[in-house]
Scaffold this active site. Sequence first.
Site, PDB file in Angstrom:
ATOM      1  N   GLY A  28       0.847  -1.189   0.000  1.00  0.00           N
ATOM      2  CA  GLY A  28       0.000   0.000   0.000  1.00  0.00           C
ATOM      3  C   GLY A  28       0.883   1.240   0.000  1.00  0.00           C
ATOM      4  CB  SER A  45       9.803   2.323  -2.279  1.00  0.00           C
ATOM      5  OG  SER A  45       9.618   1.026  -2.781  1.00  0.00           O
ATOM      6  CD  GLU A  76       1.761   0.836  -7.760  1.00  0.00           C
ATOM      7  OE1 GLU A  76       1.860   1.460  -8.837  1.00  0.00           O
ATOM      8  OE2 GLU A  76       1.652  -0.398  -7.702  1.00  0.00           O
ATOM      9  CG  HIS A  97      -2.174  -4.463  -1.329  1.00  0.00           C
ATOM     10  ND1 HIS A  97      -0.976  -5.076  -1.583  1.00  0.00           N
ATOM     11  CD2 HIS A  97      -2.264  -3.432  -2.207  1.00  0.00           C
ATOM     12  CE1 HIS A  97      -0.344  -4.444  -2.574  1.00  0.00           C
ATOM     13  NE2 HIS A  97      -1.105  -3.438  -2.965  1.00  0.00           N
TER      14      HIS A  97
HETATM   15 ZN    ZN Z   1      -0.423  -2.109  -4.375  1.00  0.00          ZN
END
Ligand code: ZN
Length: 216
Positions: A28, A45, A76, A97
Amino acid sequence: MTGKRYKETVVAAGVTMLEEGLTVGTWGNISVRDPETGLVYISPSGMDYREIEPNDIVVLDNDLNIVDGARVPSIEKETHIAVYHSRPDVNAVVHTHPIYSTVLGVNGMDLPAISEDFAQIVGDKIICSIYALPGTKELGQNVAAGLGKERNAVLLPNHGTLCVGEDMKTALTVSHVVEKTAQIYILALSIGTPQLISAEDIKAMQDYKKNKYGQR
Ligand SMILES: [Zn+2]
């Protein structure tokens, strides 16, 4: 708000996300946008949410350049920036998630507004977007398209959810309501046929929330 406050907001949101069971481990990612500067404050990250400190938050401009921070930003980042590009009304993005929402995404199913809270703050339904590999520009495009201009969440097939809001508090509430509604929908499907709320009533609830709900 100062840059430091935005960083603290991202740190606190990561802990909330973990404590509410919306994600596991380091998966996430979250970000907030400063509407005045347009700068985006994003989680780093692969770091444990309990260990992230304000200085670990990475600050990006609209073109994904790092303007502050020594960490590698979330993989992301493309998706977060794509969402901010397409939604000027959004200043916070929470990607998680969670189990039940992900189950719907695995089946390629949409989630209709079957409860009042969902209709009021998420939208008439959320859709399952088109699959793309994590960390790609294509995922960002698919997520922004799936989110559209009105809804505050989207399902990522075989992956998770992405929820947005005008601020972090709202985006976290949307994340919570989406996962709760996904759980209710799956349980309702398992014992019968869920009764859907009419489009007219959804609209009435959304208008009520906008104009009358809460303290004056
Ligand atoms: Zn993800």
